[in-house]
Design a protein around this motif. Structure first.
Motif, PDB file in Angstrom:
ATOM      1  N   MET A  99       3.857  40.303  30.314  1.00  0.00           N
ATOM      2  CA  MET A  99       4.643  39.403  29.467  1.00  0.00           C
ATOM      3  C   MET A  99       4.415  37.952  29.872  1.00  0.00           C
ATOM      4  O   MET A  99       4.198  37.076  29.016  1.00  0.00           O
ATOM      5  CB  MET A  99       6.133  39.754  29.566  1.00  0.00           C
ATOM      6  CG  MET A  99       7.068  38.699  28.951  1.00  0.00           C
ATOM      7  SD  MET A  99       6.797  38.412  27.175  1.00  0.00           S
ATOM      8  CE  MET A  99       7.975  39.596  26.515  1.00  0.00           C
ATOM      9  N   TYR A 100       4.442  37.684  31.165  1.00  0.00           N
ATOM     10  CA  TYR A 100       4.200  36.320  31.635  1.00  0.00           C
ATOM     11  C   TYR A 100       2.818  35.834  31.199  1.00  0.00           C
ATOM     12  O   TYR A 100       2.670  34.715  30.678  1.00  0.00           O
ATOM     13  CB  TYR A 100       4.327  36.249  33.152  1.00  0.00           C
ATOM     14  CG  TYR A 100       3.735  34.984  33.729  1.00  0.00           C
ATOM     15  CD1 TYR A 100       4.409  33.775  33.620  1.00  0.00           C
ATOM     16  CD2 TYR A 100       2.480  34.985  34.354  1.00  0.00           C
ATOM     17  CE1 TYR A 100       3.857  32.598  34.115  1.00  0.00           C
ATOM     18  CE2 TYR A 100       1.933  33.825  34.845  1.00  0.00           C
ATOM     19  CZ  TYR A 100       2.625  32.634  34.731  1.00  0.00           C
ATOM     20  OH  TYR A 100       2.065  31.472  35.208  1.00  0.00           O
ATOM     21  N   GLU A 101       1.804  36.661  31.408  1.00  0.00           N
ATOM     22  CA  GLU A 101       0.441  36.248  31.083  1.00  0.00           C
ATOM     23  C   GLU A 101       0.266  36.023  29.583  1.00  0.00           C
ATOM     24  O   GLU A 101      -0.417  35.085  29.159  1.00  0.00           O
ATOM     25  CB  GLU A 101      -0.544  37.294  31.596  1.00  0.00           C
ATOM     26  CG  GLU A 101      -0.615  37.324  33.125  1.00  0.00           C
ATOM     27  CD  GLU A 101      -1.516  38.415  33.666  1.00  0.00           C
ATOM     28  OE1 GLU A 101      -1.873  39.331  32.882  1.00  0.00           O
ATOM     29  OE2 GLU A 101      -1.862  38.372  34.869  1.00  0.00           O
ATOM     30  N   ALA A 102       0.900  36.867  28.764  1.00  0.00           N
ATOM     31  CA  ALA A 102       0.815  36.694  27.314  1.00  0.00           C
ATOM     32  C   ALA A 102       1.503  35.406  26.876  1.00  0.00           C
ATOM     33  O   ALA A 102       0.993  34.659  26.031  1.00  0.00           O
ATOM     34  CB  ALA A 102       1.433  37.894  26.609  1.00  0.00           C
ATOM     35  N   ALA A 103       2.678  35.145  27.455  1.00  0.00           N
ATOM     36  CA  ALA A 103       3.397  33.924  27.099  1.00  0.00           C
ATOM     37  C   ALA A 103       2.636  32.687  27.561  1.00  0.00           C
ATOM     38  O   ALA A 103       2.565  31.681  26.846  1.00  0.00           O
ATOM     39  CB  ALA A 103       4.800  33.951  27.709  1.00  0.00           C
ATOM     40  N   LYS A 104       2.057  32.762  28.754  1.00  0.00           N
ATOM     41  CA  LYS A 104       1.279  31.640  29.273  1.00  0.00           C
ATOM     42  C   LYS A 104       0.080  31.339  28.366  1.00  0.00           C
ATOM     43  O   LYS A 104      -0.301  30.178  28.180  1.00  0.00           O
ATOM     44  CB  LYS A 104       0.803  31.975  30.692  1.00  0.00           C
ATOM     45  CG  LYS A 104       0.180  30.812  31.446  1.00  0.00           C
ATOM     46  CD  LYS A 104       1.224  29.825  31.889  1.00  0.00           C
ATOM     47  CE  LYS A 104       0.609  28.742  32.773  1.00  0.00           C
ATOM     48  NZ  LYS A 104       1.610  27.692  33.088  1.00  0.00           N
TER      49      LYS A 104
END
Length: 311
Positions: free
Chosen positions: A226-231
Motif C-alpha cells: 500500500m505504501y509503495e503504491a501510494a508513493k
C-alpha cells in the motif's frame, strides 16, 4: 545529532505487539518470530512499546527487556524506535538511556498523561526533555489516550530543535494531520507518519512519509505494498489494497465491545497465525475467550491475499 537512518524516515514502521507469557514475563521466542516475520515482509523500521505494544501496562523491567531483546534480534538491520512516554520526565530520560545503550536508533514520546497540559506547558516540557535525550526524537500524537493533542504550531515550535525528526499521528483526523504537515513543510528531513492504517494510503498520496500501522504485524507485505503504491501514485492499486485493509479493520479490530478490541483482536490473530505463542494481554485487560477467538479465526480465513500477489 545525526540519526543512524536516512531522514526523513519513510515507509511502513510497524508498532510491534509485545508478546507476553504473563504480566511479568516477556515471550522472547515469539518476539524473535515476530521481528523476523516483519523483516521478511519488507518493512522499513520497527517501533516498540507504543500503544499497540502496551507500554503503559508494562513494568519498567519488561519495557527495558523489550528494548534490549528487540535490539539484539534486529542486529541493526532496520531503524529501531522505542517509545519512552511516561508521566515522569525522569523515567522517560532513563528509558531513553536504556534504548541508546541497547542500540536503538530513535525514541518516540507522547505527552505526559493524567494531568492534561496546556499548549505552552507542552512545548516547555519538550524543550526541557529533548536536550536530555541521547537519540533523535519523534513526537507522538495520541489524544484519545493522553487527553491532549499537539497543536500544529506547538509541533513547529518543539521541532525548532533539529533533534526532533518526526511526528506520528494517531488522532485519525486527516484534516489535523495535513495541518501539521503543512506547518512542517519547511523541514524536508522531518518525517510525517500516520498511525491509523485505514487512512495511510490517502495520506501518503498527499505527501506523508509512511505509516505506523498495527496490521503490519500480521500482513507486512500488504501494508508495504500500500505504501509503495501510494508513493508511486498508483491509484488503482491503492484502491484495491484499501478494500483489503478495510476488511481487516472491520473484521479483526471490531470483535468485542470495548476500546481494547483492537489490541485483543490483533494479538489473537497473531497467535492464530502462529507468529506469537499466546495472545496474553497485560492487565487490566484479558485475552479473548473461545467465542471471540472463533470469530477472529473466521475473519482470518476470509482474508485472501493471493489475488493481490502478496503471499
Amino acid at each position: 545529532m545525526t540519526p543512524n537512518f536516512k531522514t526523513p524516515l519513510s515507509g511502513i514502521i510497524p508498532p510491534l505487539v509485545t508478546p507476553l507469557i504473563d504480566n511479568e514475563t516477556l515471550d522472547v521466542e515469539s518476539l524473535e518470530r515476530l521481528i523476523e516475520h516483519l523483516i521478511a515482509g519488507g518493512v522499513n523500521g520497527l517501533f516498540i512499546l507504543g500503544t499497540t505494544g502496551e507500554e503503559q501496562s508494562l513494568s519498567y523491567g519488561i519495557r527495558q527487556q523489550m528494548i534490549r531483546e528487540s535490539a539484539r534480534i534486529n542486529r541493526g538491520r532496520l531503524p529501531l524506535l522505542a517509545c519512552i512516554t511516561d508521566t515522569s520526565i525522569t523515567e522517560s530520560i532513563r528509558l531513553a538511556g536504556v534504548a541508546a545503550d541497547a542500540g536503538a536508533d530513535g525514541v518516540v514520546s507522547a505527552p505526559p498523561y493524567y494531568f492534561a497540559t496546556g499548549q505552552p506547558e507542552l512545548a516547555q516540557f519538550y524543550e526541557e526533555l529533548v536536550p536530555q535525550l541521547p537519540l533523535p526524537v519523534f513526537l507522538y500524537n495520541m489524544p484519545s489516550h493522553v487527553k491532549v493533542s499537539f497543536a500544529p504550531d506547538t509541533v513547529r515550535r518543539i521541532a525548532e530543535n533539529p533533534q526532533v525528526v518526526g511526528f506520528k499521528d494517531s488522532s485519525a483526523n486527516a484534516v489535523y494531520f495535513h495541518s501539521v504537515m503543512y506547518k512542517m513543510q519547511h523541514r524536508e528531513d522531518f518525517a510525517m507518519l500516520v498511525g491509523p492504517e485505514e487512512i495511510t494510503g490517502e495520506c501518503v498520496l498527499l505527501g506523508a512519509n509512511g505509516g505506523i500501522n498495527g496490521g503490519a504485524n500480521m500482513f507486512p507485505k500488504l501494508y508495504v505494498a500500500m505504501y509503495e503504491a501510494a508513493k508511486a501514485h498508483d491509484i488503482e492499486r491503492v484502491t484495491e489494497l484499501q478494500q483489503l485493509i478495510m476488511q481487516i479493520s472491520l473484521s479483526i479490530y471490531t470483535v468485542g465491545r470495548h476500546g481494547s478490541s483492537y489490541l485483543k483482536g490483533l494479538k489473537c490473530a497473531l497467535s492464530l497465525l502462529g507468529i506469537i505463542r499466546d495472545d496474553f494481554v497485560a492487565s487490566p485487560f484479558y485475552k479473548f475467550d473461545a467465542p471471540e477467538r472463533e470469530k477472529i479465526r473466521q475473519a482470518l480465513e476470509a482474508i485472501d491475499l493471493r489475488p493481490y500477489g502478496l503471499v
